[in-house]
Design an enzyme around this catalytic site. Structure first.
Site, PDB file in Angstrom:
ATOM      1  N   TYR A 105       0.801  -1.227   0.000  1.00 20.21           N
ATOM      2  CA  TYR A 105       0.000   0.000   0.000  1.00 20.21           C
ATOM      3  C   TYR A 105       0.836   1.281   0.000  1.00 20.21           C
ATOM      4  CZ  TYR A 105      -4.398  -2.469   0.200  1.00 20.21           C
ATOM      5  OH  TYR A 105      -5.476  -3.257  -0.134  1.00 20.21           O
ATOM      6  N   GLU A 141      -8.845  -6.999   4.566  1.00 21.59           N
ATOM      7  CA  GLU A 141      -8.075  -8.093   3.974  1.00 21.59           C
ATOM      8  C   GLU A 141      -7.426  -8.967   5.036  1.00 21.59           C
ATOM      9  OE1 GLU A 141      -5.567  -5.953   1.256  1.00 21.59           O
ATOM     10  OE2 GLU A 141      -7.308  -5.263   0.121  1.00 21.59           O
TER      11      GLU A 141
END
Length: 409
Positions: free
Chosen positions: A99, A141
């Protein structure tokens, strides 16, 4: 999903940029991918390069970023989108460490494309917003990774499977039956979900990951995927992975898979079900169909469309199931047919699927409708079901292969 706390000035700035993103979003995201892959070529082992070349992935990301900008003050409304993308991320093994890489290159792409319009205020606001959104994805997630690993027969990362059977189903679709190489058990999955395979193809610089629907019911001794060999045309290349599987993957060979994922699946309940497929879109619906065929209390209608009989997979099998199960109805539509198809009781329409033919089938208005296929097919069918058959939106469930796109015409 609880609403994260975001600075009020940040909310105002991000929402104010929505118009710019709507106008130049795909330009920004296309530049973002080029920039990120230049700086981090190892990520080419994860991302689908075909979708990059034909522009589907940049467009999908632009739509997601735009939705985030418009709904930054009520991110809970994006939860269905978040979960859909998170399933794909888990299946592709996207991890928290990815990310910051995405964020750094996305913000830099905004600056480089927008120039002076990307002021320090705008970039600072988007950095804060991105970090909040990334934290939401990472949290969702994390739960998905744990669930995939901890369920009976589950696993973490990639697991080696053996091709135990390879069966041509049509001129372009072949089924591969897969069993764990370690001899262990398989997890249950929801009918309609998919797996990701990792293909290490000779001559290719990077690994290729592809997601394929599981095309048989859960609780079998194997997983089955039914893969269409994608043939290029015009500017589109041949399918690298599908061609490799068809030509070079044989019984006894090995494939690496991640655990089943996806949020398009058969919902529990007692309502009748109508399944409608376009081409290879039958694969997730076949998993639902085989599950429903074993439950006589829940009527199921399966409508399949294809260009022609030689491109239509699993027709004999589906016909047989309909023959022996009174609660199963089956109807086929081909773009073109021959005299042989005219004698087939299940092949009932030539041409394109339309409202008149669907109405003639007297479909149950109280049923749940699941449909899958190419985007033009989905858009046309969505319009017919909503506007001409008057099926409520909450009864419509659909999925198309590849990055998310807008189904509304």
């Amino acid at each position: 999903m609880s609403q994260p706390v975001i600075n009020e000035d940040t909310l105002d700035t991000v929402k104010a940029t929505a118009a710019v993103l709507e106008e130049r979003g795909t330009e920004i995201t296309s530049h973002f991918y080029k920039r990120m892959f230049h700086n981090h070529p190892e990520l080419l082992n994860i991302f689908n390069q075909t979708n990059q070349k034909i522009g589907r992935q940049p467009e999908a990301l632009a739509n997601t970023v735009l939705a985030a900008a418009k709904n930054i003050d009520q991110l809970e409304t994006l939860l269905p989108v978040v979960k859909n993308i998170a399933h794909k991320h888990r299946s592709l093994q996207i991890k928290p460490e990815h990310y910051p890489i995405v964020g750094e290159n996305l913000l830099a792409a905004m600056q480089e494309v927008l120039g002076e319009a990307a002021t320090d205020e705008v970039i600072t606001a988007w950095e804060e917003a991105y970090n909040v959104i990334a934290d939401v994805f990472i949290s969702v997630e994390k739960e998905m990774y744990q669930e995939a690993e901890e369920q009976d027969g589950g696993w973490e990362g990639f697991r080696t499977f053996t091709v135990v059977k390879k069966v041509p189903e049509s001129d372009v679709i072949t089924s591969f039956y897969l069993r764990p190489a370690d001899g262990g058990s398989l997890p249950l999955f929801e009918p309609g979900q998919y797996i990701t395979i990792k293909a290490d193809i000779p001559g290719e610089d990077y690994l290729h990951l592809r997601q394929y629907s599981l095309s048989d019911a859960p609780n079998r001794a194997y997983f089955r995927i039914s893969v269409k060999r994608e043939e290029g045309g015009g500017q589109a290349p041949d399918g690298i992975v599908s061609t490799f599987l068809h030509r070079h993957m044989n019984e006894g060979d090995s494939l690496e898979l991640t655990a089943p994922a996806g949020d398009f699946y058969l919902q529990e309940g007692s309502r009748p079900v109508v399944l409608i497929s376009g081409g290879v879109g039958l694969t997730p619906l076949m998993s639902m169909f085989n599950t429903l065929a074993e439950d006589p209390s829940r009527p199921v209608t399966f409508i399949q469309t294809a260009q022609s009989r030689n491109l239509h997979a699993l027709h004999e099998y589906t016909s047989h199931v309909a023959d022996i199960n009174p609660h199963v109805s089956y109807h086929v539509c081909y773009d073109t047919w021959t005299e042989a198809e005219e004698k087939d009781p299940y092949v009932q329409k030539e041409g394109y699927l339309d409202a008149e033919w669907l109405q003639s089938l007297k479909l149950d208005k109280e049923a749940d409708y699941y449909f899958c296929g190419p985007l033009p097919f989905l858009r046309a069918l969505n319009r017919i079901l909503k506007k001409e058959l008057h099926i409520p939106a909450d009864r419509l469930h659909f999925e198309f292969f590849g990055p998310a796109a807008d189904i509304e015409e």
